[in-house]
Design an enzyme around this catalytic site. Structure first.
Site, PDB file in Angstrom:
ATOM      1  N   GLU A  25     -29.219 -22.993   8.026  1.00  0.00           N
ATOM      2  CA  GLU A  25     -28.310 -23.372   9.109  1.00  0.00           C
ATOM      3  C   GLU A  25     -27.342 -24.457   8.654  1.00  0.00           C
ATOM      4  OE1 GLU A  25     -26.542 -22.809  11.419  1.00  0.00           O
ATOM      5  OE2 GLU A  25     -27.591 -23.048  13.325  1.00  0.00           O
ATOM      6  N   CYS A  44      -9.666   8.809  -9.401  1.00  0.00           N
ATOM      7  CA  CYS A  44     -10.883   9.567  -9.091  1.00  0.00           C
ATOM      8  C   CYS A  44     -11.042  10.685 -10.108  1.00  0.00           C
ATOM      9  CB  CYS A  44     -10.825  10.146  -7.681  1.00  0.00           C
ATOM     10  SG  CYS A  44     -11.069   8.934  -6.378  1.00  0.00           S
ATOM     11  N   ASP A  67       0.837  -1.196   0.000  1.00  0.00           N
ATOM     12  CA  ASP A  67       0.000   0.000   0.000  1.00  0.00           C
ATOM     13  C   ASP A  67       0.872   1.246   0.000  1.00  0.00           C
ATOM     14  OD1 ASP A  67      -2.051   1.787   0.162  1.00  0.00           O
ATOM     15  OD2 ASP A  67      -2.582   1.357   2.250  1.00  0.00           O
ATOM     16  N   HIS A 105     -29.385 -18.028  10.911  1.00  0.00           N
ATOM     17  CA  HIS A 105     -29.162 -18.969  11.999  1.00  0.00           C
ATOM     18  C   HIS A 105     -27.788 -18.730  12.616  1.00  0.00           C
ATOM     19  CE1 HIS A 105     -32.671 -21.188  10.396  1.00  0.00           C
ATOM     20  NE2 HIS A 105     -32.202 -20.749   9.240  1.00  0.00           N
TER      21      HIS A 105
END
Length: 687
Positions: free
Chosen positions: A551, A346, A313, A619
């Site tokens: 489940e 961006c 990064d 569940h």
């Protein structure tokens, strides 16, 4: 024109509706009088009763072979046997034995719990299979969402049980440029080793600063509720297993003695825009050393440790830096290690301003005037833009895999993405967004099997369960309306740059934040879950049943109590207690937690893709796995997470993570109460 020998035509019986296939014969001389001949083609495929004959009968009809008497049958088929001789079988060359190390070539597929081999009995990528591992290199200017993307990918891949870790150059750079546990030498950065048993507070603090977490920090905290066990019960303590709370950095730690000639070099450096100016030689040396040492740490994790994916990064915005990174990777790992460049771009101005607002609250500008901080940050970005070379022609000419992400997924460009893990990462990037929304999670209401203490099954709700379902429906209705009001107020009180009294920065979402949102209600296909969601009005809610949310199937132990499992299947009981995550219930349909993780992967991707609110009624095992994903829990905590009945979890995706709240049903008021101090904990013994 060459002459082609003609086969004898056979009459067909279309009136009977039988097959019109032809039994092929090799183009040779006519059959001898002793050769068995069929009066029509259908008799070759069917016996007198009209049933299909086995391939052995067809083979004998075509090639005058006899039916084998070795007791091995053949599958029935209505496909004629081939008449041409088979190609000779060439045994494959064995390039590596099971014991040879290292093996650089990649394996095709490794999924924990679903695949198995000699070198990988648990399905995880073996240390020696370097070709199956992946290094992700982030690329992009500051405030383009790179760190957000890396955290999301890491959470997803770790949840899939592929060991993934972020290596952030900025964290190391901030520490290296100050006196917080680091000092610069002429050759390297000296740091406190991490993960050492008996680490001191300053050492743990340094590790948190560098890696974002400490190996000594806690994984799950204890909920402030009474324990289900008596005081002093050691089994309860062992099962709950709550570690000490995470440590907060309170002091910089000891500074080693510094020789006079290094005294100036050890002074704290300002982290303003001038630090990133290429003409600042001292700062450039620090940034260069930090980047290469961080990359070395990543390669140690991949090549020496048990890591499957390492994420580098940093901005890596220049072509020279990316070349340098590739040279070091190939020098240490060879040509087989997969590398994927991920560039975040961006183009939308609103999105970029939202990202910048988040940066102003980061560690580089913490506590500083927002207007001055914004001006300084824009200067920093301008410095990077001067030398910025987007990914493109060079990477394509040199066959370097990359994916370019524009406006957080509005547009995606990919090039030569190779490998299973790289494909998983790119598929995930294609399916997430930053739209503000609520995700609710709860177990079904109390069922008749819950009252009896039995696991699995498909029983109806009890009377208490129906009361819970009705109260939850009314509560969700109110929360949906309150959330819309809060969102409108938040948008009205947002300024750029931030003004006093502003709320939390808005999600950097490409879209309209005030749009009216749909609300989905997803239940499993088991009765107790379907009945819990049946009170929602389908005119206002999109109610859907999903088998993926069923489940965990307990196989031969379905419908038993834990005490019965202990007495009747003690060996299986002990195996499950030793490693619940990897355990799979025996018998037809039996599952384990790894099966549940892979089963609900489409649900996770859909939750990340869509912009609607969603309530999942499921569940215990599925709720554990879903919470583990959204909270980024470590694998040792997944199967032991406490998810009691009557708790409603609220999660709201944010640019910095997931905002988490818990609500508990109060049967006396028939309503839900907020639990501000709720923290996830381990489940009681045996569950």
């Amino acid at each position: 024109m060459s002459k082609i020998p003609l086969q004898q035509s056979q009459p067909s019986d279309h009136a009977s509706g039988q097959s019109n296939g032809v039994i092929a014969r090799p183009p040779t001389s006519a059959p001898s009088p002793t050769e068995p001949a069929f009066k029509d083609k259908d008799s070759a495929l069917h016996n007198s009763n009209g049933d299909l004959k086995s391939l052995s009968l067809l083979s004998s009809a075509n090639h005058q072979t006899h039916i084998r008497k070795d007791g091995v049958g053949t599958a029935l088929s209505d496909t004629p046997a081939p008449s041409a001789p088979c190609s000779p079988r060439i045994p494959p060359l064995r390039t590596n034995s099971a014991s040879s190390t290292p093996r650089m070539r990649p394996t095709t597929l490794d999924i924990p719990g679903l695949t198995k081999s000699k070198v990988s009995p648990d399905g995880k990528i073996a240390q020696r299979d370097v070709g199956s591992k992946l290094v992700i290199i982030m690329v992009g200017l500051p405030a383009r969402g790179k760190s957000y993307i890396t955290k999301k990918m890491t959470r997803y891949l770790n949840w899939l049980q592929h060991d993934t870790k972020i290596f952030n150059v900025g964290e190391k750079r901030r520490v290296a440029a100050t006196t917080h546990g680091y000092r610069m030498s002429s050759t390297s950065l000296e740091r406190v080793p991490s993960g050492v048993v008996g680490s001191t507070l300053p050492q743990i603090a340094a590790e948190i600063l560098i890696n974002g977490e400490s190996s000594a920090s806690a994984t799950l905290s204890e909920l402030n509720l009474p324990s289900p066990f008596p005081d002093g019960d050691e089994s309860a303590q062992a099962m709950n297993g709550a570690a000490s709370p995470s440590l907060r950095v309170v002091s910089p730690g000891p500074v080693p003695p510094t020789p006079p000639q290094e005294e100036e070099q050890n002074e704290s450096m300002d982290q303003s825009a001038s630090f990133f100016d290429p003409t600042n030689k001292r700062a450039a040396q620090i940034r260069e050393q930090c980047a290469m040492e961080t990359l070395d740490d990543l390669l140690d994790y991949i090549l020496i440790g048990n890591g499957s994916v390492g994420i580098f990064d940093a901005t890596n915005s220049t072509l020279g830096r990316r070349k340098q990174i590739m040279e070091k990777i190939r020098e240490r790992a060879g040509p087989e290690l997969n590398v994927l460049f991920v560039e975040s771009v961006c183009q939308d101005q609103t999105l970029l301003e939202s990202n910048m607002r988040l940066k102003l609250s980061g560690p580089d500008y913490d506590g500083k005037d927002p207007v001055a901080a914004l001006e300084d940050f824009k200067k920093r970005v301008a410095i990077y833009e001067k030398n910025y070379v987007p990914i493109g022609d060079y990477e394509e000419e040199h066959n370097m895999p990359y994916v370019k992400m524009i406006d957080v997924g509005r547009k995606m460009v990919s090039h030569q993405v190779r490998g299973f893990l790289a494909g998983q990462a790119v598929y995930y990037l294609l399916n997430f967004n930053l739209s503000p929304r609520m995700i609710w999670l709860t177990r079904h209401g109390e069922s008749l099997d819950n009252v009896a203490g039995r696991i699995g099954g498909d029983s109806d709700l009890s009377e208490n369960g129906r009361r819970y379902s009705k109260a939850m429906t009314h509560f969700i209705d109110r929360q949906r309306k309150e959330w819309a009001i809060h969102q409108a107020d938040k948008v009205a009180n947002t300024h750029f740059p931030p003004a006093p009294g502003d709320h939390t920065p808005p999600n950097p979402h490409y879209g309209v934040e005030t749009e009216d949102k749909n609300f989905c209600v997803w239940t499993s296909m088991l009765k107790r879950s379907v009945q819990t969601g049946e009170y929602f009005c389908e005119d206002n809610y999109d109610v859907k049943q999903m088998r993926m949310l069923d489940e965990l199937n307990a196989g031969i132990m379905e419908g038993l109590t834990y005490a019965e499992i202990h007495s009747k299947h003690e060996e299986e009981f002990l195996r499950r207690r030793a490693d619940k995550l990897a355990y799979r219930y025996p018998g037809p349909g039996g599952e384990g937690y790894l099966d549940v993780i892979n089963r609900i992967r489409p649900v996770i991707v859909e939750l990340e893709r869509m912009t609607d609110h969603c309530l999942l009624v499921t569940h215990r095992s599925v709720a554990r796995v879903l919470l583990a994903y959204f909270q980024g829990l470590k694998r040792e905590d997944v199967a032991d997470l406490d998810c009691p009945l009557g708790i409603l979890y609220q999660m709201e995706p944010k640019p910095y993570g997931v905002e988490f709240k818990a609500w508990r049903y109060n049967s006396e008021t028939d309503d839900f109460e907020h639990l501000p101090d709720y923290k996830l904990r381990r489940a009681p013994y045996l569950q």
